[in-house]
Design a protein around this motif. Sequence first.
Motif, PDB file in Angstrom:
ATOM      1  N   PRO A   1     -69.804 -44.361  -3.712  1.00 18.04           N
ATOM      2  CA  PRO A   1     -68.710 -43.530  -4.239  1.00 18.04           C
ATOM      3  C   PRO A   1     -68.403 -41.966  -3.556  1.00 18.04           C
ATOM      4  N   ILE A   2     -69.570 -41.439  -3.217  1.00 23.94           N
ATOM      5  CA  ILE A   2     -69.732 -40.252  -2.768  1.00 23.94           C
ATOM      6  C   ILE A   2     -69.278 -40.276  -1.340  1.00 23.94           C
ATOM      7  N   LEU A   3     -69.806 -41.068  -0.299  1.00 24.51           N
ATOM      8  CA  LEU A   3     -69.358 -41.410   0.864  1.00 24.51           C
ATOM      9  C   LEU A   3     -67.829 -41.850   1.004  1.00 24.51           C
ATOM     10  N   PHE A   4     -67.330 -42.853   0.012  1.00 21.26           N
ATOM     11  CA  PHE A   4     -66.038 -43.065  -0.160  1.00 21.26           C
ATOM     12  C   PHE A   4     -65.141 -41.873  -0.162  1.00 21.26           C
ATOM     13  N   ASN A   5     -65.512 -41.039  -1.071  1.00 17.97           N
ATOM     14  CA  ASN A   5     -64.574 -39.654  -1.488  1.00 17.97           C
ATOM     15  C   ASN A   5     -64.723 -38.786  -0.019  1.00 17.97           C
ATOM     16  N   LEU A   6     -65.750 -38.669   0.354  1.00 26.88           N
ATOM     17  CA  LEU A   6     -65.882 -37.684   1.564  1.00 26.88           C
ATOM     18  C   LEU A   6     -65.309 -38.069   2.850  1.00 26.88           C
ATOM     19  N   TYR A   7     -65.154 -39.469   2.962  1.00 23.26           N
ATOM     20  CA  TYR A   7     -64.613 -40.136   4.227  1.00 23.26           C
ATOM     21  C   TYR A   7     -63.244 -40.241   3.891  1.00 23.26           C
ATOM     22  N   SER A   8     -62.788 -40.292   2.691  1.00 26.24           N
ATOM     23  CA  SER A   8     -61.278 -40.734   2.454  1.00 26.24           C
ATOM     24  C   SER A   8     -60.638 -39.376   2.581  1.00 26.24           C
ATOM     25  N   LYS A   9     -61.411 -38.209   1.710  1.00 28.13           N
ATOM     26  CA  LYS A   9     -60.807 -36.942   1.929  1.00 28.13           C
ATOM     27  C   LYS A   9     -60.668 -36.386   3.479  1.00 28.13           C
TER      28      LYS A   9
ATOM     29  N   VAL B   1     -53.473 -40.824  -4.516  1.00 25.24           N
ATOM     30  CA  VAL B   1     -54.110 -40.959  -5.525  1.00 25.24           C
ATOM     31  C   VAL B   1     -55.387 -42.213  -5.479  1.00 25.24           C
ATOM     32  N   LYS B   2     -56.544 -41.724  -5.640  1.00 27.84           N
ATOM     33  CA  LYS B   2     -57.789 -42.558  -5.363  1.00 27.84           C
ATOM     34  C   LYS B   2     -58.212 -42.903  -6.602  1.00 27.84           C
ATOM     35  N   TYR B   3     -58.804 -44.499  -6.611  1.00 27.07           N
ATOM     36  CA  TYR B   3     -59.608 -44.793  -7.744  1.00 27.07           C
ATOM     37  C   TYR B   3     -60.383 -45.782  -7.218  1.00 27.07           C
ATOM     38  N   VAL B   4     -61.799 -45.601  -7.523  1.00 29.09           N
ATOM     39  CA  VAL B   4     -62.766 -46.457  -7.173  1.00 29.09           C
ATOM     40  C   VAL B   4     -62.704 -46.385  -5.482  1.00 29.09           C
ATOM     41  N   ASP B   5     -62.439 -47.643  -5.048  1.00 30.60           N
ATOM     42  CA  ASP B   5     -62.332 -47.778  -3.679  1.00 30.60           C
ATOM     43  C   ASP B   5     -61.046 -47.928  -2.975  1.00 30.60           C
ATOM     44  N   ASP B   6     -60.126 -47.698  -3.789  1.00 27.52           N
ATOM     45  CA  ASP B   6     -58.540 -47.696  -3.436  1.00 27.52           C
ATOM     46  C   ASP B   6     -58.023 -46.346  -3.198  1.00 27.52           C
ATOM     47  N   LEU B   7     -56.882 -46.188  -2.168  1.00 27.70           N
ATOM     48  CA  LEU B   7     -56.291 -45.194  -2.233  1.00 27.70           C
ATOM     49  C   LEU B   7     -54.968 -45.585  -2.014  1.00 27.70           C
ATOM     50  N   VAL B   8     -54.136 -44.757  -2.682  1.00 23.07           N
ATOM     51  CA  VAL B   8     -52.558 -44.965  -2.899  1.00 23.07           C
ATOM     52  C   VAL B   8     -51.910 -43.755  -2.182  1.00 23.07           C
ATOM     53  N   LEU B   9     -51.065 -43.971  -1.303  1.00 21.79           N
ATOM     54  CA  LEU B   9     -50.207 -42.961  -0.560  1.00 21.79           C
ATOM     55  C   LEU B   9     -48.962 -42.898  -1.342  1.00 21.79           C
ATOM     56  N   LEU B  10     -48.323 -41.564  -1.471  1.00 25.15           N
ATOM     57  CA  LEU B  10     -47.135 -41.431  -2.121  1.00 25.15           C
ATOM     58  C   LEU B  10     -46.223 -40.627  -1.216  1.00 25.15           C
ATOM     59  N   ALA B  11     -45.146 -40.944  -1.037  1.00 26.96           N
ATOM     60  CA  ALA B  11     -44.233 -40.493  -0.180  1.00 26.96           C
ATOM     61  C   ALA B  11     -42.626 -40.857  -0.781  1.00 26.96           C
ATOM     62  N   LYS B  12     -41.673 -40.046  -0.555  1.00 27.24           N
ATOM     63  CA  LYS B  12     -40.466 -40.236  -1.225  1.00 27.24           C
ATOM     64  C   LYS B  12     -39.510 -41.102  -0.355  1.00 27.24           C
ATOM     65  N   GLU B  13     -39.689 -41.349   1.051  1.00 26.95           N
ATOM     66  CA  GLU B  13     -38.973 -42.153   1.561  1.00 26.95           C
ATOM     67  C   GLU B  13     -39.809 -43.366   2.390  1.00 26.95           C
ATOM     68  N   GLU B  14     -39.343 -44.556   2.323  1.00 27.56           N
ATOM     69  CA  GLU B  14     -39.966 -45.850   2.963  1.00 27.56           C
ATOM     70  C   GLU B  14     -40.657 -45.349   4.206  1.00 27.56           C
ATOM     71  N   LYS B  15     -39.731 -44.806   5.171  1.00 30.68           N
ATOM     72  CA  LYS B  15     -40.099 -44.427   6.668  1.00 30.68           C
ATOM     73  C   LYS B  15     -41.237 -43.403   6.656  1.00 30.68           C
ATOM     74  N   VAL B  16     -41.498 -42.585   5.737  1.00 31.59           N
ATOM     75  CA  VAL B  16     -42.230 -41.262   5.704  1.00 31.59           C
ATOM     76  C   VAL B  16     -43.731 -42.055   5.571  1.00 31.59           C
ATOM     77  N   LEU B  17     -43.536 -43.082   4.466  1.00 30.15           N
ATOM     78  CA  LEU B  17     -44.557 -43.814   3.767  1.00 30.15           C
ATOM     79  C   LEU B  17     -45.155 -44.585   5.123  1.00 30.15           C
ATOM     80  N   GLN B  18     -44.430 -45.445   5.829  1.00 26.49           N
ATOM     81  CA  GLN B  18     -44.961 -46.108   7.038  1.00 26.49           C
ATOM     82  C   GLN B  18     -45.583 -45.335   7.923  1.00 26.49           C
ATOM     83  N   ASP B  19     -44.935 -44.125   8.069  1.00 33.02           N
ATOM     84  CA  ASP B  19     -45.990 -43.236   9.224  1.00 33.02           C
ATOM     85  C   ASP B  19     -46.880 -42.859   8.652  1.00 33.02           C
TER      86      ASP B  19
END
Length: 119
Positions: A52-60, A83-101
């Motif tokens: 979990p330490i490595l995951f958090n460090l690398y994902s950050k 938003v991060k939970y265990v080994d998952d990362l959730v990206l947040l965006a207001k528009e679909e195109k921004v999320l895809q980018d």
Amino acid sequence: MQILQETGIEWRERRLTSNVYMTQSVKVRMNRGETRSVKIGRGVRQECCLSPILFNLYSKCLTKEALEGFGYFKIGRQVIHTVKYVDDLVLLAKEEKVLQDMIDKLTENGRCYEMEMNV
């Protein structure tokens, strides 16, 4: 190991981490016994206290680098990109195109560090 070096982790700790992760192997137990030992070259170890330490460090590091300049969510005074939970990362965006980018940029940056992501 590049991210560990960039964040100031000393060479002794990087070498120890490398030895723990790069020398791991697995055997599969089946009805007729075990398979031969197979070397695992990628991924974090399951149930290892470093994972979990490595995951958090690398994902950050990856998300900071990849998501710079993209839109964000603001909750109160807090700016949130992920938003991060265990080994998952959730990206947040207001528009679909921004999320895809964001996904494209994060995947591209991951490749630079030889990381694969399931999107």
